[in-house]
Motif scaffolding. Structure first.
Motif, PDB file in Angstrom:
ATOM      1  N   ASP A 220       0.810  -1.212   0.000  1.00  0.00           N
ATOM      2  CA  ASP A 220       0.000   0.000   0.000  1.00  0.00           C
ATOM      3  C   ASP A 220       0.844   1.263   0.000  1.00  0.00           C
ATOM      4  O   ASP A 220       0.391   2.310  -0.471  1.00  0.00           O
ATOM      5  N   ALA A 221       2.046   1.186   0.559  1.00  0.00           N
ATOM      6  CA  ALA A 221       2.881   2.380   0.655  1.00  0.00           C
ATOM      7  C   ALA A 221       4.351   2.000   0.600  1.00  0.00           C
ATOM      8  O   ALA A 221       4.750   0.925   1.050  1.00  0.00           O
ATOM      9  N   VAL A 222       5.151   2.900   0.041  1.00  0.00           N
ATOM     10  CA  VAL A 222       6.603   2.774   0.012  1.00  0.00           C
ATOM     11  C   VAL A 222       7.172   4.058   0.595  1.00  0.00           C
ATOM     12  O   VAL A 222       6.883   5.156   0.092  1.00  0.00           O
ATOM     13  N   ILE A 223       7.965   3.929   1.659  1.00  0.00           N
ATOM     14  CA  ILE A 223       8.563   5.092   2.313  1.00  0.00           C
ATOM     15  C   ILE A 223      10.041   5.169   1.937  1.00  0.00           C
ATOM     16  O   ILE A 223      10.764   4.174   2.036  1.00  0.00           O
ATOM     17  N   ALA A 224      10.480   6.350   1.517  1.00  0.00           N
ATOM     18  CA  ALA A 224      11.879   6.543   1.136  1.00  0.00           C
ATOM     19  C   ALA A 224      12.332   7.936   1.548  1.00  0.00           C
ATOM     20  O   ALA A 224      11.514   8.859   1.677  1.00  0.00           O
ATOM     21  N   ASP A 225      13.627   8.079   1.747  1.00  0.00           N
ATOM     22  CA  ASP A 225      14.208   9.382   2.046  1.00  0.00           C
ATOM     23  C   ASP A 225      14.335  10.174   0.747  1.00  0.00           C
ATOM     24  O   ASP A 225      14.885   9.685  -0.239  1.00  0.00           O
ATOM     25  N   ARG A 226      13.830  11.389   0.748  1.00  0.00           N
ATOM     26  CA  ARG A 226      13.801  12.164  -0.506  1.00  0.00           C
ATOM     27  C   ARG A 226      15.198  12.438  -1.053  1.00  0.00           C
ATOM     28  O   ARG A 226      15.395  12.487  -2.268  1.00  0.00           O
ATOM     29  N   ASP A 227      16.183  12.591  -0.184  1.00  0.00           N
ATOM     30  CA  ASP A 227      17.536  12.864  -0.652  1.00  0.00           C
ATOM     31  C   ASP A 227      18.243  11.610  -1.152  1.00  0.00           C
ATOM     32  O   ASP A 227      19.335  11.695  -1.712  1.00  0.00           O
ATOM     33  N   SER A 228      17.638  10.438  -0.933  1.00  0.00           N
ATOM     34  CA  SER A 228      18.224   9.171  -1.378  1.00  0.00           C
ATOM     35  C   SER A 228      17.592   8.668  -2.667  1.00  0.00           C
ATOM     36  O   SER A 228      17.925   7.579  -3.126  1.00  0.00           O
ATOM     37  N   VAL A 229      16.667   9.469  -3.228  1.00  0.00           N
ATOM     38  CA  VAL A 229      15.942   9.055  -4.433  1.00  0.00           C
ATOM     39  C   VAL A 229      16.332   9.968  -5.587  1.00  0.00           C
ATOM     40  O   VAL A 229      15.857  11.120  -5.675  1.00  0.00           O
ATOM     41  N   PRO A 230      17.191   9.520  -6.508  1.00  0.00           N
ATOM     42  CA  PRO A 230      17.631  10.373  -7.622  1.00  0.00           C
ATOM     43  C   PRO A 230      16.499  10.742  -8.579  1.00  0.00           C
ATOM     44  O   PRO A 230      16.519  11.824  -9.161  1.00  0.00           O
ATOM     45  N   ASP A 231      15.518   9.854  -8.748  1.00  0.00           N
ATOM     46  CA  ASP A 231      14.451  10.073  -9.721  1.00  0.00           C
ATOM     47  C   ASP A 231      13.101   9.777  -9.064  1.00  0.00           C
ATOM     48  O   ASP A 231      12.545   8.685  -9.223  1.00  0.00           O
TER      49      ASP A 231
ATOM     50  N   GLY B 171       0.907   0.531  -4.710  1.00  0.00           N
ATOM     51  CA  GLY B 171       1.156   1.411  -3.579  1.00  0.00           C
ATOM     52  C   GLY B 171       1.427   2.850  -3.966  1.00  0.00           C
ATOM     53  O   GLY B 171       1.475   3.217  -5.138  1.00  0.00           O
ATOM     54  N   VAL B 172       1.593   3.670  -2.941  1.00  0.00           N
ATOM     55  CA  VAL B 172       1.891   5.090  -3.080  1.00  0.00           C
ATOM     56  C   VAL B 172       3.252   5.352  -2.453  1.00  0.00           C
ATOM     57  O   VAL B 172       3.529   4.886  -1.340  1.00  0.00           O
ATOM     58  N   ALA B 173       4.109   6.076  -3.157  1.00  0.00           N
ATOM     59  CA  ALA B 173       5.425   6.422  -2.624  1.00  0.00           C
ATOM     60  C   ALA B 173       5.310   7.653  -1.732  1.00  0.00           C
ATOM     61  O   ALA B 173       4.669   8.642  -2.098  1.00  0.00           O
ATOM     62  N   HIS B 174       5.929   7.581  -0.561  1.00  0.00           N
ATOM     63  CA  HIS B 174       5.958   8.703   0.375  1.00  0.00           C
ATOM     64  C   HIS B 174       7.417   9.081   0.592  1.00  0.00           C
ATOM     65  O   HIS B 174       8.180   8.322   1.190  1.00  0.00           O
ATOM     66  N   LEU B 175       7.805  10.256   0.106  1.00  0.00           N
ATOM     67  CA  LEU B 175       9.178  10.717   0.234  1.00  0.00           C
ATOM     68  C   LEU B 175       9.258  11.789   1.309  1.00  0.00           C
ATOM     69  O   LEU B 175       8.485  12.758   1.294  1.00  0.00           O
TER      70      LEU B 175
ATOM     71  N   THR C 278      -3.771  11.804   3.395  1.00  0.00           N
ATOM     72  CA  THR C 278      -4.541  10.780   2.679  1.00  0.00           C
ATOM     73  C   THR C 278      -3.634   9.594   2.437  1.00  0.00           C
ATOM     74  O   THR C 278      -3.311   9.261   1.293  1.00  0.00           O
ATOM     75  N   GLY C 279      -3.175   8.995   3.497  1.00  0.00           N
ATOM     76  CA  GLY C 279      -2.218   7.905   3.388  1.00  0.00           C
ATOM     77  C   GLY C 279      -2.856   6.583   3.042  1.00  0.00           C
ATOM     78  O   GLY C 279      -4.051   6.490   2.766  1.00  0.00           O
ATOM     79  N   ALA C 280      -2.032   5.531   3.101  1.00  0.00           N
ATOM     80  CA  ALA C 280      -2.485   4.207   2.678  1.00  0.00           C
ATOM     81  C   ALA C 280      -3.637   3.700   3.527  1.00  0.00           C
ATOM     82  O   ALA C 280      -4.588   3.120   3.029  1.00  0.00           O
ATOM     83  N   GLY C 281      -3.562   3.910   4.860  1.00  0.00           N
ATOM     84  CA  GLY C 281      -4.624   3.410   5.720  1.00  0.00           C
ATOM     85  C   GLY C 281      -5.958   4.050   5.384  1.00  0.00           C
ATOM     86  O   GLY C 281      -6.992   3.393   5.320  1.00  0.00           O
ATOM     87  N   ALA C 282      -5.934   5.383   5.121  1.00  0.00           N
ATOM     88  CA  ALA C 282      -7.169   6.078   4.785  1.00  0.00           C
ATOM     89  C   ALA C 282      -7.622   5.743   3.371  1.00  0.00           C
ATOM     90  O   ALA C 282      -8.787   5.491   3.112  1.00  0.00           O
ATOM     91  N   ALA C 283      -6.647   5.703   2.454  1.00  0.00           N
ATOM     92  CA  ALA C 283      -7.004   5.514   1.051  1.00  0.00           C
ATOM     93  C   ALA C 283      -7.530   4.122   0.768  1.00  0.00           C
ATOM     94  O   ALA C 283      -8.415   3.944  -0.058  1.00  0.00           O
ATOM     95  N   HIS C 284      -6.992   3.118   1.466  1.00  0.00           N
ATOM     96  CA  HIS C 284      -7.377   1.742   1.176  1.00  0.00           C
ATOM     97  C   HIS C 284      -8.402   1.199   2.162  1.00  0.00           C
ATOM     98  O   HIS C 284      -8.868   0.090   2.016  1.00  0.00           O
ATOM     99  N   GLY C 285      -8.723   1.990   3.194  1.00  0.00           N
ATOM    100  CA  GLY C 285      -9.720   1.531   4.151  1.00  0.00           C
ATOM    101  C   GLY C 285      -9.263   0.328   4.933  1.00  0.00           C
ATOM    102  O   GLY C 285     -10.073  -0.427   5.446  1.00  0.00           O
ATOM    103  N   GLY C 286      -7.966   0.115   5.066  1.00  0.00           N
ATOM    104  CA  GLY C 286      -7.458  -1.074   5.749  1.00  0.00           C
ATOM    105  C   GLY C 286      -7.247  -0.813   7.213  1.00  0.00           C
ATOM    106  O   GLY C 286      -7.567   0.236   7.756  1.00  0.00           O
ATOM    107  N   GLY C 287      -6.683  -1.809   7.884  1.00  0.00           N
ATOM    108  CA  GLY C 287      -6.292  -1.656   9.271  1.00  0.00           C
ATOM    109  C   GLY C 287      -7.448  -1.614  10.229  1.00  0.00           C
ATOM    110  O   GLY C 287      -8.566  -2.013   9.945  1.00  0.00           O
ATOM    111  N   ALA C 288      -7.175  -1.064  11.425  1.00  0.00           N
ATOM    112  CA  ALA C 288      -8.144  -1.096  12.513  1.00  0.00           C
ATOM    113  C   ALA C 288      -9.412  -0.353  12.148  1.00  0.00           C
ATOM    114  O   ALA C 288     -10.515  -0.810  12.409  1.00  0.00           O
TER     115      ALA C 288
END
Length: 338
Positions: free
Chosen positions: A259-270, A283-287, A319-329
């Motif tokens: 559902d989500a991919v978390i990465a450091d923005r300074d570590s992502v060239p593209d 999923g959705v990338a969160h930088l 509007t993260g993965a939990g909200a967007a996908h209606g998953g979790g608790a």
């Protein structure tokens, strides 16, 4: 919110430290393929689960629960040149509990009570496992030729390029590794499951190669989040782009979606390329700025915790993965994330 984090070593330590700022209901599912250092010695001499990565998880929980002395003692290594040289106190304590109780899960639960931590630590398998890798670049005459390398330390330190790994009980390639049932139950009952960061081929991918654990990760209704490394690792992922980490992950587990991919923005060239790679996997990338500015290659726990909240839709207006996908608790039980 019931969170499960899968991994090993310093990468899992980083995830657990950040997650304890989000929820107290955290379970660590830890790789058991280490064959080096103190863990490797105890594994070979006693035939037990290698305790090092399990120890790291306890140290993370203890530090966050106010047990800084326990965390320091667990991580303390004996010096000198005698029989205890190089052994970590936590490794010896866990090895003793394994032998006395005869059940690794019972031993780890007893360690939690002894240290006074609220998080649970589980092995991904109740038996020691061995990693085998196909590696290219080791043949001077043919750079594309593949060679097989066995053992976690050998794979992690190879000068070649790891292409693919397999996992089996030590010395028994004829059968697949068994999963820890409690780990399966934790994944199926979780609201959110995390993979990474960490040594990609020796700490993260092995969880996907235990058949029953892989099936649980595919079947769970939990929100699934991948946390990417800050820097490529020599040998294992040298020269890898962030999106290549995802390619390798799903090459080993093509049925898994996140559902989500978390990465450091300074570590992502593209960034656009990473966003497209995440979208292809559902999923959705969160930088974000999640790196520790003081230590190269280390995540900042507070910053990572904020990015986790955003990815799960816990931050106000997000509007993260939990909200967007209606998953979790909230999606399953009508409860609010907490």
């Amino acid at each position: 919110m019931r969170a499960v984090a899968l991994g090993g070593g310093h990468g899992l330590h980083a995830t657990l430290t950040a997650l304890r700022r989000v929820t107290r209901e955290v379970t660590a599912v830890v790789t058991v393929a280490d064959d080096g250092g103190s863990s490797g010695r105890l594994r070979r001499e006693l035939g037990l689960l290698p305790p090092g990565d399990l120890r790291q998880a306890f140290a993370a929980f203890a530090a966050e629960d106010g047990g800084t002395l326990w965390a320091e003692v667990f991580q303390h290594r004996f010096g000198g040149d005698g029989a205890l040289a190089g052994h970590a106190v936590g490794n010896l304590l866990l090895a003793g509990l394994f032998e006395v109780l005869g059940d690794p899960v019972a031993a780890l639960d007893e360690a939690s009570r002894l240290i006074g931590v609220s998080g649970r630590v589980l092995p991904m398998s109740p038996e020691p496992l061995e990693i085998e890798a196909e590696v290219s670049g080791l043949d001077s005459e043919d750079a594309t030729a593949l060679r097989r390398i066995r053992g976690q330390v050998a794979v992690a330190t190879t000068p070649g390029q790891v292409r693919r790994i397999s996992l089996h009980p030590g010395g028994r390639v004829e059968r697949p590794p068994r999963a820890c049932q409690e780990a399966i139950d934790a994944v199926l009952a979780a609201d959110v499951v995390f993979l990474g960061p960490g040594s990609w081929f020796t700490s993260v991918l092995p969880h996907l190669l235990v058949p029953d654990l892989h099936d649980a990760l595919v079947r769970t209704t939990a929100t699934k989040v991948v946390i990417l490394n800050l820097v490529p690792q020599p040998g294992e992922t040298a020269g890898f782009s962030p999106e290549q980490h995802l390619d390798v992950l799903f090459d080993h587990a093509p049925l898994l979606r996140v559902d989500a991919v978390i990465a450091d923005r300074d570590s992502v060239p593209d960034p656009p390329r990473l966003r497209k790679a995440a979208e292809r996997l559902g999923g959705v990338a969160h930088l974000g700025a999640v790196a520790d500015p003081e230590v190269v290659g280390r995540h900042d726990p507070d910053a990572l915790a904020r990015c986790v909240r955003e990815a799960l839709g816990l931050e106000r207006g997000s509007t993260g993965a939990g909200a967007a996908h209606g998953g979790g608790a909230e999606g399953r039980e009508g409860q609010q994330w907490r």
